[in-house]
Scaffold this active site. Structure first.
Site, PDB file in Angstrom:
ATOM      1  N   ASP A   1       0.834  -1.195   0.000  1.00  0.00           N
ATOM      2  CA  ASP A   1       0.000   0.000   0.000  1.00  0.00           C
ATOM      3  C   ASP A   1       0.875   1.254   0.000  1.00  0.00           C
ATOM      4  OD1 ASP A   1      -2.681   1.297   0.463  1.00  0.00           O
ATOM      5  OD2 ASP A   1      -1.684   1.923   2.304  1.00  0.00           O
TER       6      ASP A   1
ATOM      7  N   GLU B   1       1.642  -0.423  -5.029  1.00  0.00           N
ATOM      8  CA  GLU B   1       0.751   0.682  -5.349  1.00  0.00           C
ATOM      9  C   GLU B   1       1.689   1.884  -5.490  1.00  0.00           C
ATOM     10  OE1 GLU B   1      -3.344   2.722  -3.730  1.00  0.00           O
ATOM     11  OE2 GLU B   1      -1.779   2.283  -2.258  1.00  0.00           O
TER      12      GLU B   1
END
Length: 657
Positions: free
Chosen positions: A336, A371
């Site tokens: 993330d 990401e």
């Protein structure tokens, strides 16, 4: 009273050796560290850690056993302007704890103070760490090691995936156990999935703001104990680890990999007004990026940012990743806000954590997905990650939606995204699989909502619809919301089919959001991070079996097309791809840039994707040969040979010769 022996400085955390427990804790700026253990009656016993090797504090407690509850009190300066916020009145979680007892509730005692320290003791209500012992029989488990070129990713939430599944026993729905149930495994196999990517399973907390509104953090991107499994997904918190490993073992036997979404960019301690759980009180200055005024650099939008350029924090993050691979046999990670991993503070491909992963014989062998952004200046790093990493390809997402739903994308741009965005990822020896193609993800509209809503509807989140992106590239086809006339339903279905076909038959690694294959809707909520309810739980009773069959047929078809499976960049004249206009001729420069949205993509010289993304029915002349439409665009039996396709508006079809 038992005295602590000096013990040893490695490994980090609490480790039982059969006769006692060795405790270690990193803190570069602490002046004293107390180990606090709690007996069955909750009585606290404190011990100074006697060992101090470099920045590691350590001690050995003889006769301590698994099940022992413990925490730390860390003494040091309270100097907020310098980034130091030590407060021994607060019991702290071991960052490497494997199990947590207690809940992270919104309580003033779980705050250390902002400008001045809060010296109220919180041991009575603070969560405690639990010493665990690890004995697990993996039998003959082996990682599937699915080649990147063959990988199909399915992004899912542990609870939401199975909580309403009627064929899974009620007592295990929404749990780790349900992931390994034969019903779920058979479903994933029939769909054609090779990798199950799970939203965060490391223990997380709900933000105090959400708790005050009667909401909770559903997605899990608010970590508090990175080595501990989130207990709410277990049938029993004490057996969470074995339940999780049982599921992984069952998935591996079926040839399905497990990828964990992991949050190595911030912690649940949030900003300076946030709670004190662990890192802030252990060594705030080392663990976080600190501004000159002592506040946090908020490059994550969550109040703080982990300093993954600090050697000790790199060691912590690396140990965490190795733990999940070695102890739980996970097959990879999705990181993330992964740009934070490369901050020094500027983003660098040779940042310390990237280098550590590259040099690790364990971590360098698993799937790594970034990401590739954060919210700081210079945070958009799509295409710039080290070669070991694949990356979420937002270029593909936006292009697919614009092409099919907004009709404003040139053919040349669409083709570039279809060809694994080589302009972005074809560098440093990377392969097409580095592009993780997606049309939707947990963050944003579901696929059904992309064709039913022009605007987000996030009122249930309690922020007056201010949260969530406004750049959805969606199209409600003339009516906001679900339902409508038969014509409306059919046009929306055709758009869904077009988007799924583009996703699953393009070059790169496709990622499918769980529920998209059977029409799940969040009723226009494009930021459902705090909705632990029927808005996010997949309703299997309302699933569209036709759409599921369509999706499975596309995945099966993908596996038959060599140009999509070989994971090699397409080159002119190599036989992998030819781009043709509606007359089966190579496109001119003008057609690429300004031509009508009609395109034929010939793959491996045998499979043809014919596209008519215009508003009118259009006659498409197929290339020379005997072509017949194939599933899911036609039945298996009695194929009809055709030379011309009457392309419906916003339609596409796949042929084989």
């Amino acid at each position: 009273m038992t005295q602590l022996a000096i013990g040893k400085p490695t490994p980090l955390g609490a480790h039982y050796d059969g006769q006692g427990v060795n405790f270690t804790l990193f803190s570069a700026h602490a002046e004293r560290v107390e180990l606090c253990v709690f007996d069955a009656n909750g009585q606290e016993h404190r011990y100074d850690l006697p060992g101090h090797s470099g920045d590691i504090w350590h001690g050995y407690l003889p006769d301590a056993r698994p099940g022992l509850r413990y925490g730390y009190r860390v003494h040091g300066p309270w100097q907020p302007a310098e980034g130091h916020r030590f407060n021994p009145a607060k019991l702290l979680i071991d960052p490497c704890a494997r199990q947590i007892d207690g809940e992270f509730k919104d309580n003033p005692l779980l705050h250390a103070g902002h400008n001045e320290p809060d010296y109220r003791d919180n041991a009575a209500i603070a969560p405690k760490c639990v010493v665990v012992v690890d004995h697990y029989d993996w039998e003959d488990d082996a990682p599937p090691r699915t080649p990147w070129g063959s990988t199909i990713i399915y992004e899912a939430h542990v609870k939401g995936l199975t909580y309403l599944h009627p064929e899974i026993p009620v007592e295990i729905r929404g749990t780790y156990k349900a992931l390994g149930h034969p019903v779920m495994i058979n479903y994933l196999k029939q769909l054609g999935i090779t990798a199950l990517e799970l939203l965060p399973v490391a223990q997380f907390a709900s933000e105090p703001r959400l708790q005050r509104m009667g909401l909770s953090n559903y997605w899990g991107y608010n970590p508090v104990a990175m080595f501990a499994l989130h207990p709410a997904y277990a049938c029993s918190p004490e057996t969470a680890l074995d339940e999780f490993r049982d599921a992984i073992k069952a998935l591996h036997k079926a040839g399905i990999e497990v990828i964990l979404d992991i949050v190595l960019n911030h912690s649940a301690e949030l900003d300076l007004d946030g709670p004190l759980f662990s890192l802030r009180g252990i060594d705030n200055r080392s663990y976080y990026w600190i501004r000159e005024d002592g506040d946090y650099h908020n490059w994550t939008g969550c109040g703080n940012t982990l300093n993954l350029s600090h050697p000790a924090v790199v060691d912590y993050a690396s140990a965490c990743l190795r733990y999940w691979v070695e102890t739980c046999h996970v097959d990879g990670f999705r990181f993330d806000l992964a740009a934070v991993m490369g901050r020094t503070p500027e983003f660098r491909q040779d940042a310390p954590l990237f280098t550590a992963i590259q040099n690790c014989p364990v971590l360098s062998q698993v799937k790594l997905i970034a990401e590739p952004w954060d919210i700081a200046p210079g945070g958009y790093q799509v295409g710039n990650f080290p070669p070991l990493f694949a990356e979420w390809n937002d270029h593909f997402r936006d292009a697919a939606r614009r092409f099919w739903l907004h009709y404003d994308l040139p053919l040349g741009v669409f083709a570039g995204r279809f060809a694994a965005s080589s302009d972005v990822f074809k560098r440093n020896g990377r392969l097409p699989s580095a592009a993780i193609n997606l049309v939707t993800a947990h963050d944003g509209f579901t696929l059904r909502d992309c064709v039913c809503f022009n605007h987000k509807h996030n009122e249930a989140n309690g922020e007056e619809n201010r949260d969530g992106t406004n750049n959805n590239y969606s199209n409600n086809h003339g009516k906001e919301g679900l339902g409508g006339t038969l014509d409306l339903v059919e046009r929306r279905r055709d758009s869904i089919h077009a988007l799924l076909t583009t996703l699953l038959l393009s070059q790169g690694t496709p990622m499918l959001l769980a529920g998209d294959e059977h029409g799940h809707s969040q009723h226009g909520n494009n930021n459902a991070y705090c909705q632990d309810n029927q808005l996010t739980w997949l309703d299997w009773s309302q699933a569209s079996s036709g759409l599921t069959a369509f999706t499975a047929a596309l995945i099966h078809l993908r596996k038959r097309i060599p140009a999509l499976m070989e994971n090699r960049w397409w080159e002119e004249g190599d036989g992998n791809v030819r781009w043709l206009n509606r007359y089966a001729q190579p496109l001119s420069t003008d057609e690429w840039q300004n031509g009508p949205k009609q395109l034929q993509i010939l793959l491996s010289d045998r499979f043809l994707i014919a596209i008519n993304a215009t508003l009118e029915v259009t006659e498409i002349v197929l290339p020379a040969g005997e072509w017949h439409a194939i599933p899911p665009f036609a039945g298996e039996d009695n194929p009809v040979i055709t030379a011309v396709w009457q392309g419906p508006a916003h339609g596409l079809c796949v042929f084989q010769r």
